[in-house]
Write a protein that holds these residues in place. Structure first.
Motif, PDB file in Angstrom:
ATOM      1  N   GLY A 243       2.834   7.462   0.878  1.00  0.00           N
ATOM      2  CA  GLY A 243       2.254   8.038   1.891  1.00  0.00           C
ATOM      3  C   GLY A 243       2.947   9.318   2.215  1.00  0.00           C
ATOM      4  O   GLY A 243       2.040  10.314   2.639  1.00  0.00           O
ATOM      5  N   ARG A 244       4.137   9.737   2.271  1.00  0.00           N
ATOM      6  CA  ARG A 244       4.731  11.077   2.578  1.00  0.00           C
ATOM      7  C   ARG A 244       5.825  11.109   1.589  1.00  0.00           C
ATOM      8  O   ARG A 244       6.570  10.081   1.213  1.00  0.00           O
TER       9      ARG A 244
ATOM     10  N   THR B  18       7.782   4.101   7.977  1.00  0.00           N
ATOM     11  CA  THR B  18       7.053   3.163   7.063  1.00  0.00           C
ATOM     12  C   THR B  18       8.214   2.002   6.882  1.00  0.00           C
ATOM     13  O   THR B  18       9.415   2.123   6.791  1.00  0.00           O
TER      14      THR B  18
ATOM     15  N   THR C 185       7.369   5.380   2.208  1.00  0.00           N
ATOM     16  CA  THR C 185       7.855   6.945   2.143  1.00  0.00           C
ATOM     17  C   THR C 185       8.899   7.029   0.844  1.00  0.00           C
ATOM     18  O   THR C 185       9.594   6.310   0.609  1.00  0.00           O
TER      19      THR C 185
ATOM     20  N   GLU D 142       0.754  -1.274  -0.102  1.00  0.00           N
ATOM     21  CA  GLU D 142      -0.030   0.133  -0.029  1.00  0.00           C
ATOM     22  C   GLU D 142       0.912   1.262  -0.051  1.00  0.00           C
ATOM     23  O   GLU D 142       1.899   1.370   0.682  1.00  0.00           O
ATOM     24  N   ARG D 143       0.367   2.133  -0.520  1.00  0.00           N
ATOM     25  CA  ARG D 143       0.962   3.603  -0.546  1.00  0.00           C
ATOM     26  C   ARG D 143       1.448   4.187   0.813  1.00  0.00           C
ATOM     27  O   ARG D 143       2.345   4.689   0.855  1.00  0.00           O
ATOM     28  N   THR D 144       0.360   3.930   1.567  1.00  0.00           N
ATOM     29  CA  THR D 144       0.792   4.340   3.090  1.00  0.00           C
ATOM     30  C   THR D 144       1.882   3.518   3.822  1.00  0.00           C
ATOM     31  O   THR D 144       2.285   4.110   4.609  1.00  0.00           O
ATOM     32  N   ASP D 145       2.264   2.696   3.353  1.00  0.00           N
ATOM     33  CA  ASP D 145       3.625   1.826   3.667  1.00  0.00           C
ATOM     34  C   ASP D 145       4.750   2.194   3.230  1.00  0.00           C
ATOM     35  O   ASP D 145       5.923   1.774   3.354  1.00  0.00           O
TER      36      ASP D 145
ATOM     37  N   SER E  93       4.645  12.173  -5.324  1.00  0.00           N
ATOM     38  CA  SER E  93       3.977  12.287  -4.058  1.00  0.00           C
ATOM     39  C   SER E  93       2.676  11.458  -4.111  1.00  0.00           C
ATOM     40  O   SER E  93       2.201  10.915  -3.233  1.00  0.00           O
TER      41      SER E  93
END
Length: 206
Positions: A48-49, A92, A8, A3-6, A44
């Protein structure tokens, strides 16, 4: 799929820019925008960041709204020093590397690399003609090993990858999107080829 949230994104903007006349490449303007802005627009949305690794114009980079880190090792020892610095800001399990001089970074970079990585520790993009070592998905847990390796005198990116399980991931027919703008001449030629448009002839459309 990761997942993109995992993930950086680590934007590598800390080089000396020697082939660009010693300027900070992130702030070289191309097609009306600084290179750093163009790469961020593509990086971006995939992560996630973002953490920016830079060694000059730190305040200017911070105004872009992302965390900024500097090399902990002196004398610009190479891009992996920037990665070590960035990993201190990362929580992450994965990082996605991208160089600041690649304005057409594929918008499916993360999905392609994560979809292929399997049990490997590192997945590196290959543009169909050559490996792109600084476009890579890397397990953040490798940070301690990287720091020790650099402290022992290591430097070449692929030599560090060889210490771990890494794979090459092909991006067929996307060579143009991995173009680096390294010199003023390359920036000028790319601008002429663009003809004032916002995306390169080889780029995909979001």
């Amino acid at each position: 799929m990761i997942e993109r949230t995992d993930v950086t994104g680590v934007l590598l903007a800390g080089g000396r820019g020697q082939r660009m006349g010693g300027v900070d490449k992130g702030w070289v303007e191309f097609d009306g925008l600084p290179l750093v802005t163009q790469v961020l627009q593509r990086l971006s949305p995939q992560v996630g960041r973002v953490v920016i690794s830079a060694n000059r114009h730190l305040g200017r980079y911070r105004r872009l709204g992302h965390a900024v880190v500097t090399d902990s090792l002196p004398d610009y020892p190479g891009p992996l020093a920037g990665v070590v610095g960035a990993l201190r800001e990362v929580s992450t399990p994965w990082i996605l590397l991208a160089p600041v001089d690649m304005p057409w970074l594929p918008v499916d970079t993360l999905s392609r690399l994560s979809g292929a990585i399997g049990e490997a520790d590192i997945a590196v993009a290959h543009d169909g003609r050559r490996l792109q070592p600084l476009v890579a998905l890397i397990r953040s847990s490798l940070g301690a090993d990287l720091s020790q390796w650099l402290a022992a005198g290591g430097g070449r990116v692929v030599s560090w990858y060889d210490r771990h399980r890494w794979i090459q991931v092909d991006f067929p027919a996307q060579e143009a999107q991995f173009a680096n703008l390294n010199t003023p001449g390359e920036v000028e030629l790319a601008g002429r080829a663009q003809g004032g448009h916002a995306s390169s002839p080889g780029s995909c459309h979001e």
